[in-house]
Design an enzyme around this catalytic site. Structure first.
Site, PDB file in Angstrom:
ATOM      1  N   HIS A   5      38.316  22.487  34.950  1.00 60.34           N
ATOM      2  CA  HIS A   5      37.959  22.565  36.435  1.00 60.34           C
ATOM      3  C   HIS A   5      37.849  21.423  37.140  1.00 60.34           C
ATOM      4  CE1 HIS A   5      35.029  26.038  35.027  1.00 60.34           C
ATOM      5  NE2 HIS A   5      36.254  26.677  35.955  1.00 60.34           N
ATOM      6  N   LYS A  22      27.620  40.060  36.852  1.00 60.53           N
ATOM      7  CA  LYS A  22      28.101  39.341  35.713  1.00 60.53           C
ATOM      8  C   LYS A  22      26.681  38.623  35.105  1.00 60.53           C
ATOM      9  CE  LYS A  22      32.569  37.027  36.196  1.00 60.53           C
ATOM     10  NZ  LYS A  22      33.180  35.717  36.519  1.00 60.53           N
ATOM     11  N   ARG A  34      46.345  28.898  34.679  1.00 57.77           N
ATOM     12  CA  ARG A  34      46.760  28.487  33.258  1.00 57.77           C
ATOM     13  C   ARG A  34      47.780  29.358  32.883  1.00 57.77           C
ATOM     14  NH1 ARG A  34      40.615  29.593  32.029  1.00 57.77           N
ATOM     15  NH2 ARG A  34      41.215  31.091  33.400  1.00 57.77           N
ATOM     16  N   SER A  73      35.370  28.591  30.607  1.00 59.12           N
ATOM     17  CA  SER A  73      34.016  28.595  30.466  1.00 59.12           C
ATOM     18  C   SER A  73      33.366  29.573  29.299  1.00 59.12           C
ATOM     19  CB  SER A  73      33.446  29.012  31.711  1.00 59.12           C
ATOM     20  OG  SER A  73      33.714  27.952  32.475  1.00 59.12           O
TER      21      SER A  73
HETATM   22  O1  PNS Z   1      34.855  31.638  38.261  1.00 62.41           O
HETATM   23  P1  PNS Z   1      35.118  33.007  38.584  1.00 62.41           P
HETATM   24  O2  PNS Z   1      33.980  34.041  38.384  1.00 62.41           O
HETATM   25  O3  PNS Z   1      36.489  33.934  38.219  1.00 62.41           O
HETATM   26  O4  PNS Z   1      35.299  33.005  40.281  1.00 62.41           O
HETATM   27  C1  PNS Z   1      35.572  34.395  40.977  1.00 62.41           C
HETATM   28  C2  PNS Z   1      35.580  34.189  42.293  1.00 62.41           C
HETATM   29  C3  PNS Z   1      34.135  33.084  42.896  1.00 62.41           C
HETATM   30  C4  PNS Z   1      36.682  33.184  42.802  1.00 62.41           C
HETATM   31  C5  PNS Z   1      35.645  35.542  42.973  1.00 62.41           C
HETATM   32  O5  PNS Z   1      34.734  36.266  42.552  1.00 62.41           O
HETATM   33  C6  PNS Z   1      35.210  35.439  44.611  1.00 62.41           C
HETATM   34  O6  PNS Z   1      35.829  35.171  45.345  1.00 62.41           O
HETATM   35  N1  PNS Z   1      33.770  35.876  44.675  1.00 62.41           N
HETATM   36  C7  PNS Z   1      33.412  35.951  46.081  1.00 62.41           C
HETATM   37  C8  PNS Z   1      33.273  37.352  46.605  1.00 62.41           C
HETATM   38  C9  PNS Z   1      34.219  37.985  47.325  1.00 62.41           C
HETATM   39  O7  PNS Z   1      34.913  37.309  48.570  1.00 62.41           O
HETATM   40  N2  PNS Z   1      35.114  39.047  46.693  1.00 62.41           N
HETATM   41  C10 PNS Z   1      36.410  39.460  47.240  1.00 62.41           C
HETATM   42  C11 PNS Z   1      37.397  38.546  46.750  1.00 62.41           C
HETATM   43  S1  PNS Z   1      38.913  38.951  47.418  1.00 62.41           S
END
Ligand code: PNS
Length: 166
Positions: free
Chosen positions: A17, A41, A91, A128
């Site tokens: 990150h 989650k 990745r 993670s």
């Molecule tokens: O580290 P992660 O859990 O893979 O991150 C995922 C993240 C935060 C990028 C994604 O869950 C997100 O954008 N969440 C915010 C809610 C949202 O906008 N959801 C619609 C996505 S198109």
């Protein structure tokens, strides 16, 4: 002012990150590291701990702000803050398959672009989830996480269902 956002759970933040965030900071005037909480989650660390770890780790880098995303849409968060791009590290092709629909949805919702940075080869295997598994089974993860994160992992942080806050 060109502002970007690097969103993620950061449970915990790791060296892969950091590498992507540092590269984003070299491309944009300001980078917001936006720490998300998805109620569906389970997290190893609370939102407060994930924010603290990111802030401690990134304190010496200029132009980086660490904030919680809140419980709304990332696209709306970006619109409200005048964010021009979401920056994500890639990745593998499975990352791309996961990210592409979100990138398209975010652009259709608010016009925000997503910029993908290819992960540095040295960190391509890091996640993670894998780091938590290795640490949980007694393996050393000191090469993969910043010192403040390592300290907390060794000390045994919270293991809770996080609740969205702010
Ligand atoms: O580290 P992660 O859990 O893979 O991150 C995922 C993240 C935060 C990028 C994604 O869950 C997100 O954008 N969440 C915010 C809610 C949202 O906008 N959801 C619609 C996505 S198109």
């Amino acid at each position: 002012m060109r502002r970007a956002v690097c969103p993620g759970s950061f449970d915990p933040i790791h060296n892969g990150h950091l590498e992507v965030i540092a590269r984003a900071a070299s491309l944009f005037d300001e980078v917001i590291v936006a720490v998300s909480t998805n109620p569906a989650k389970k997290y190893r660390f609370t939102l407060a701990e994930r924010l603290d770890m990111a802030r401690e780790t990134l304190a010496s880098l200029k132009g980086i702000v660490v904030e919680p995303v809140g419980d709304g849409l990332l696209a709306e968060y970006c619109r409200q803050r005048g964010v021009s791009a979401i920056v994500k590290g890639l990745r593998s092709s499975s990352d791309f398959d996961y990210e592409l629909p979100m990138a398209t949805m975010n652009r259709q919702l608010s016009g925000v672009e997503t910029v993908f940075l290819p992960a540095e080869a040295h960190y391509i295997h890091l996640s993670s989830t894998l780091i938590k598994e290795v640490a949980g089974l007694g393996g050393s993860v000191s090469d993969y996480v910043p010192r403040s994160v390592h300290r907390r992992m060794v000390a045994g942080g919270s293991s809770v269902d996080d609740q969205p806050r702010g």
